[in-house]
Design a protein around this motif. Structure first.
Motif, PDB file in Angstrom:
ATOM      1  N   THR A 209      -8.201   5.081   2.098  1.00 22.59           N
ATOM      2  CA  THR A 209      -9.657   4.646   2.663  1.00 22.59           C
ATOM      3  C   THR A 209      -9.589   3.778   3.484  1.00 22.59           C
ATOM      4  O   THR A 209     -10.154   3.330   3.938  1.00 22.59           O
ATOM      5  N   VAL A 210      -8.637   2.459   3.482  1.00 21.26           N
ATOM      6  CA  VAL A 210      -7.645   1.828   4.351  1.00 21.26           C
ATOM      7  C   VAL A 210      -8.049   2.075   5.529  1.00 21.26           C
ATOM      8  O   VAL A 210      -8.747   1.685   6.804  1.00 21.26           O
TER       9      VAL A 210
ATOM     10  N   ALA B 199      -6.906   4.473  -1.595  1.00 19.08           N
ATOM     11  CA  ALA B 199      -7.052   3.220  -1.369  1.00 19.08           C
ATOM     12  C   ALA B 199      -6.116   3.123  -0.191  1.00 19.08           C
ATOM     13  O   ALA B 199      -6.912   2.590   1.007  1.00 19.08           O
ATOM     14  N   SER B 200      -4.819   3.581   0.085  1.00 21.03           N
ATOM     15  CA  SER B 200      -4.810   3.502   1.829  1.00 21.03           C
ATOM     16  C   SER B 200      -4.853   4.243   2.423  1.00 21.03           C
ATOM     17  O   SER B 200      -5.477   4.151   4.058  1.00 21.03           O
TER      18      SER B 200
ATOM     19  N   ILE C  89      -9.155  -4.912  -3.646  1.00 23.07           N
ATOM     20  CA  ILE C  89      -8.877  -3.685  -2.088  1.00 23.07           C
ATOM     21  C   ILE C  89     -10.184  -4.091  -0.719  1.00 23.07           C
ATOM     22  O   ILE C  89      -9.281  -4.223   0.391  1.00 23.07           O
TER      23      ILE C  89
ATOM     24  N   VAL D 270      -8.173  -5.155   2.397  1.00 21.76           N
ATOM     25  CA  VAL D 270      -8.722  -3.919   3.472  1.00 21.76           C
ATOM     26  C   VAL D 270      -9.549  -5.251   4.993  1.00 21.76           C
ATOM     27  O   VAL D 270      -9.409  -4.752   6.115  1.00 21.76           O
TER      28      VAL D 270
ATOM     29  N   ALA E 114       1.393  -1.280  -0.108  1.00 23.85           N
ATOM     30  CA  ALA E 114       0.121   0.153   0.329  1.00 23.85           C
ATOM     31  C   ALA E 114       1.115   1.437   0.366  1.00 23.85           C
ATOM     32  O   ALA E 114       2.104   1.048   0.936  1.00 23.85           O
TER      33      ALA E 114
END
Length: 186
Positions: free
Chosen positions: A12-13, A9-10, A45, A49, A3
């Motif tokens: 979001t995680v 995306a990171s 994803i 996650v 990540a």
């Protein structure tokens, strides 16, 4: 898959992980809350996650279990320390009482020995005073007898120097000779 911390995306995680702790939902539900559309969420994803959240949950449960063990151990040790302190307090009090008892016995024994010593000293001093009085009395008697003996000696000397004593010497000798003959002739 790694990540990138600056990618969406990171972020979001991280957001999903923080929202999960607040809502206790699944990873997929949290991501849908964040993005709102299903088409924008690739399954990789969501799976990533999900694994991250499962790992986080496992770590959290492990940490909580360790914390419970730590709390239990702390409570047990606190109880042991409290019991040890109470036991130590009892031992200190028992030692203090024993010390006071021994000191009391020692002082009583010292008092008894002191009393005996005082009694013995008084008795010996009394006997010594009696003996000193007897010795002084005998010394006075000796002095008196010595004085009488000196007087008697002076009287005898005076008598021997007298004229009558010198004149009667032949009579005394004759009387002694006759007395010897009378005792030997019988």
């Amino acid at each position: 898959m790694t990540a990138d911390p600056s990618s969406e995306a990171s972020k979001t995680v991280v957001a999903a992980a923080s929202v999960e702790s607040a809502h206790d939902g699944t990873a997929e539900e949290l991501l849908r809350l964040e993005f709102g559309r299903e088409s924008d969420l690739p399954s990789a994803i969501v799976a990533f996650v999900g694994r991250m959240m499962e790992q986080h949950q496992a770590e959290r449960e492990t940490f909580l279990a360790a914390l419970r063990v730590y709390k239990e151990e702390t409570a047990r040790l606190t109880l042991e320390v409290s019991e040890a302190r109470a036991d130590l307090g009892r031992q200190i009090e028992a030692s203090r009482a024993e010390r006071e008892h021994l000191i009391g016995e020692f002082l009583d024994r010292v008092d008894q020995l002191s009393a005996k010593l005082s009694t013995s000293t008084a008795r010996f001093n009394s006997k010594l005073d009696e003996k000193d009085a007897i010795i002084m009395d005998k010394d006075h008697r000796v002095e008196a007898y010595a004085g009488k003996a000196a007087n008697a000696q002076n009287v005898i000397e005076d008598m021997r120097r007298s004229t009558s004593w010198r004149l009667t010497i032949p009579v005394r000798l004759a009387s002694r000779l006759l007395a010897r003959r009378g005792t030997s002739g019988d």
